[in-house]
Design an enzyme around this catalytic site. Structure first.
Site, PDB file in Angstrom:
ATOM      1  N   ARG A 275       5.378  19.467 -12.903  1.00 32.61           N
ATOM      2  CA  ARG A 275       6.733  19.646 -12.364  1.00 32.61           C
ATOM      3  C   ARG A 275       7.792  19.326 -13.426  1.00 32.61           C
ATOM      4  O   ARG A 275       8.851  19.950 -13.465  1.00 32.61           O
ATOM      5  CB  ARG A 275       6.932  18.803 -11.095  1.00 32.61           C
ATOM      6  CG  ARG A 275       6.107  19.360  -9.910  1.00 32.61           C
ATOM      7  CD  ARG A 275       6.611  18.882  -8.578  1.00 32.61           C
ATOM      8  NE  ARG A 275       7.922  19.426  -8.271  1.00 32.61           N
ATOM      9  CZ  ARG A 275       8.129  20.522  -7.523  1.00 32.61           C
ATOM     10  NH1 ARG A 275       7.135  21.197  -6.991  1.00 32.61           N
ATOM     11  NH2 ARG A 275       9.350  20.944  -7.294  1.00 32.61           N
TER      12      ARG A 275
ATOM     13  N   HIS B 106       5.672  28.178 -10.037  1.00 29.77           N
ATOM     14  CA  HIS B 106       5.451  27.291  -8.886  1.00 29.77           C
ATOM     15  C   HIS B 106       4.605  26.112  -9.337  1.00 29.77           C
ATOM     16  O   HIS B 106       3.754  26.254 -10.214  1.00 29.77           O
ATOM     17  CB  HIS B 106       4.698  28.028  -7.770  1.00 29.77           C
ATOM     18  CG  HIS B 106       4.131  27.101  -6.725  1.00 29.77           C
ATOM     19  ND1 HIS B 106       4.876  26.644  -5.673  1.00 29.77           N
ATOM     20  CD2 HIS B 106       2.912  26.500  -6.617  1.00 29.77           C
ATOM     21  CE1 HIS B 106       4.133  25.814  -4.949  1.00 29.77           C
ATOM     22  NE2 HIS B 106       2.926  25.705  -5.500  1.00 29.77           N
TER      23      HIS B 106
ATOM     24  N   THR C 241      14.122  23.192  -9.422  1.00 31.10           N
ATOM     25  CA  THR C 241      13.958  24.438  -8.661  1.00 31.10           C
ATOM     26  C   THR C 241      15.032  25.461  -9.028  1.00 31.10           C
ATOM     27  O   THR C 241      14.743  26.635  -9.229  1.00 31.10           O
ATOM     28  CB  THR C 241      14.037  24.127  -7.138  1.00 31.10           C
ATOM     29  OG1 THR C 241      13.096  23.089  -6.840  1.00 31.10           O
ATOM     30  CG2 THR C 241      13.735  25.355  -6.310  1.00 31.10           C
TER      31      THR C 241
ATOM     32  N   LYS D 284       5.174  33.262 -11.544  1.00 34.06           N
ATOM     33  CA  LYS D 284       5.651  34.103 -10.441  1.00 34.06           C
ATOM     34  C   LYS D 284       5.928  35.541 -10.903  1.00 34.06           C
ATOM     35  O   LYS D 284       6.032  35.813 -12.105  1.00 34.06           O
ATOM     36  CB  LYS D 284       6.918  33.470  -9.838  1.00 34.06           C
ATOM     37  CG  LYS D 284       6.648  32.154  -9.087  1.00 34.06           C
ATOM     38  CD  LYS D 284       7.915  31.680  -8.371  1.00 34.06           C
ATOM     39  CE  LYS D 284       7.670  30.401  -7.580  1.00 34.06           C
ATOM     40  NZ  LYS D 284       8.896  29.971  -6.849  1.00 34.06           N
TER      41      LYS D 284
ATOM     42  N   ASN E 287      12.266  32.043  -9.705  1.00 30.48           N
ATOM     43  CA  ASN E 287      12.389  30.954 -10.675  1.00 30.48           C
ATOM     44  C   ASN E 287      11.130  30.711 -11.515  1.00 30.48           C
ATOM     45  O   ASN E 287      10.830  29.595 -11.892  1.00 30.48           O
ATOM     46  CB  ASN E 287      12.867  29.679  -9.965  1.00 30.48           C
ATOM     47  CG  ASN E 287      11.925  29.258  -8.849  1.00 30.48           C
ATOM     48  OD1 ASN E 287      10.925  29.913  -8.605  1.00 30.48           O
ATOM     49  ND2 ASN E 287      12.245  28.162  -8.195  1.00 30.48           N
TER      50      ASN E 287
ATOM     51  N   ARG F  57      11.669  26.686 -16.313  1.00 26.52           N
ATOM     52  CA  ARG F  57      12.675  27.361 -15.487  1.00 26.52           C
ATOM     53  C   ARG F  57      13.984  27.545 -16.242  1.00 26.52           C
ATOM     54  O   ARG F  57      14.672  28.554 -16.069  1.00 26.52           O
ATOM     55  CB  ARG F  57      12.859  26.596 -14.175  1.00 26.52           C
ATOM     56  CG  ARG F  57      11.706  26.896 -13.192  1.00 26.52           C
ATOM     57  CD  ARG F  57      11.659  25.947 -12.041  1.00 26.52           C
ATOM     58  NE  ARG F  57      10.822  26.450 -10.942  1.00 26.52           N
ATOM     59  CZ  ARG F  57      10.442  25.703  -9.914  1.00 26.52           C
ATOM     60  NH1 ARG F  57      10.820  24.436  -9.831  1.00 26.52           N
ATOM     61  NH2 ARG F  57       9.685  26.215  -8.957  1.00 26.52           N
TER      62      ARG F  57
ATOM     63  N   PHE G 148      15.342  31.081   3.749  1.00 22.48           N
ATOM     64  CA  PHE G 148      14.949  31.958   2.637  1.00 22.48           C
ATOM     65  C   PHE G 148      13.480  32.396   2.708  1.00 22.48           C
ATOM     66  O   PHE G 148      12.975  33.018   1.790  1.00 22.48           O
ATOM     67  CB  PHE G 148      15.225  31.275   1.291  1.00 22.48           C
ATOM     68  CG  PHE G 148      14.569  29.914   1.141  1.00 22.48           C
ATOM     69  CD1 PHE G 148      13.246  29.801   0.727  1.00 22.48           C
ATOM     70  CD2 PHE G 148      15.288  28.751   1.407  1.00 22.48           C
ATOM     71  CE1 PHE G 148      12.649  28.560   0.589  1.00 22.48           C
ATOM     72  CE2 PHE G 148      14.690  27.489   1.276  1.00 22.48           C
ATOM     73  CZ  PHE G 148      13.360  27.405   0.856  1.00 22.48           C
TER      74      PHE G 148
HETATM   75  P1  ADP Z   1       9.829  24.099  -5.725  1.00 22.60           P
HETATM   76  O1  ADP Z   1       9.261  25.469  -6.036  1.00 22.60           O
HETATM   77  O2  ADP Z   1      10.620  23.552  -6.880  1.00 22.60           O
HETATM   78  O3  ADP Z   1       8.794  23.138  -5.217  1.00 22.60           O
HETATM   79  P2  ADP Z   1      10.752  24.364  -2.967  1.00 22.60           P
HETATM   80  O4  ADP Z   1       9.372  23.950  -2.558  1.00 22.60           O
HETATM   81  O5  ADP Z   1      11.913  23.644  -2.364  1.00 22.60           O
HETATM   82  O6  ADP Z   1      10.917  24.310  -4.561  1.00 22.60           O
HETATM   83  O7  ADP Z   1      10.965  25.899  -2.625  1.00 22.60           O
HETATM   84  C1  ADP Z   1       9.924  26.837  -2.821  1.00 22.60           C
HETATM   85  C2  ADP Z   1      10.499  28.082  -3.456  1.00 22.60           C
HETATM   86  O8  ADP Z   1      11.387  28.710  -2.527  1.00 22.60           O
HETATM   87  C3  ADP Z   1      11.350  27.836  -4.706  1.00 22.60           C
HETATM   88  O9  ADP Z   1      10.587  27.688  -5.897  1.00 22.60           O
HETATM   89  C4  ADP Z   1      12.199  29.083  -4.731  1.00 22.60           C
HETATM   90  O10 ADP Z   1      11.459  30.203  -5.231  1.00 22.60           O
HETATM   91  C5  ADP Z   1      12.458  29.333  -3.245  1.00 22.60           C
HETATM   92  N1  ADP Z   1      13.712  28.714  -2.782  1.00 22.60           N
HETATM   93  C6  ADP Z   1      13.956  27.399  -2.600  1.00 22.60           C
HETATM   94  N2  ADP Z   1      15.213  27.185  -2.151  1.00 22.60           N
HETATM   95  C7  ADP Z   1      15.782  28.416  -2.040  1.00 22.60           C
HETATM   96  C8  ADP Z   1      17.053  28.890  -1.617  1.00 22.60           C
HETATM   97  N3  ADP Z   1      18.020  28.045  -1.213  1.00 22.60           N
HETATM   98  N4  ADP Z   1      17.280  30.223  -1.638  1.00 22.60           N
HETATM   99  C9  ADP Z   1      16.319  31.089  -2.019  1.00 22.60           C
HETATM  100  N5  ADP Z   1      15.078  30.720  -2.442  1.00 22.60           N
HETATM  101  C10 ADP Z   1      14.810  29.405  -2.447  1.00 22.60           C
HETATM  102 MG    MG Z   2       7.694  23.161  -3.467  1.00 19.05          MG
END
Ligand code: ADP
Ligand code: MG
Length: 138
Positions: A86, A116, A92, A10, A113, A103, A58
């Site tokens: 993952r 992805h 996350t 990212k 973070n 991460r 978000f």
């Molecule tokens: P992951 O990337 O671990 O699959 P998600 O699919 O739930 O997580 O979320 C996608 C992305 O959205 C996250 O990697 C993060 O960058 C952002 N994100 C998730 N939850 C939040 C939150 N509560 N506040 C701000 N950004 C968030």
């Molecule tokens: Mg996701």
């Protein structure tokens, strides 16, 4: 049998200069790289990619961030590629991520973070096709 997953280094991780360390970790953990390119997403490309999150509070912040600077998109191959990637990424929220995960090492916040990863084989195929043409995959 090998599977494919889709990953992104990212914008925060690229800006912080962690792309080399993350690619090293990808190779050290036994992934093959089938596709890789540096791109700078537009806001609407980021909105299309994260469409499943469009109702989340978000969504605006996330798509602003993902279109704010270049990122590296990746097509990764390994046995059980989706869950394996993952595991290497970590939770996350970097505060909840295990030691040694990308991460934990490279992310600063829940929103920004570092990486992805797809959450299923089905979404991996959709996400790979969103960013790569057949010619760009080896
Ligand atoms: P992951 O990337 O671990 O699959 P998600 O699919 O739930 O997580 O979320 C996608 C992305 O959205 C996250 O990697 C993060 O960058 C952002 N994100 C998730 N939850 C939040 C939150 N509560 N506040 C701000 N950004 C968030
Ligand atoms: Mg996701």
């Amino acid at each position: 049998m090998s599977n494919l997953t889709f990953g992104i280094i990212k914008p925060d991780a690229v800006k912080n200069g962690y792309q080399g360390k993350i690619i090293d970790a990808i190779l050290e953990n036994g992934f093959g790289i089938r596709g890789m390119k540096l791109i700078h997403m537009t806001k609407s490309e980021a909105e299309g990619f994260y469409a499943v999150h469009s109702e989340r509070p978000f969504f605006g912040e996330l798509t602003d961030f993902m279109s704010s600077a270049p990122c590296i998109v990746l097509c990764l191959e390994k046995e059980n590629a989706v869950p394996e990637w993952r595991v290497l990424m970590g939770a996350t929220n970097p505060e909840e991520a295990d030691e040694g995960t990308l991460r934990k090492m490279y992310a600063n916040s829940l929103g920004e973070n570092a990486v992805h990863g797809s959450d299923s084989d089905e979404n991996a195929a959709i996400e790979i096709a969103y960013f790569f043409s057949k010619l760009e995959l080896v």
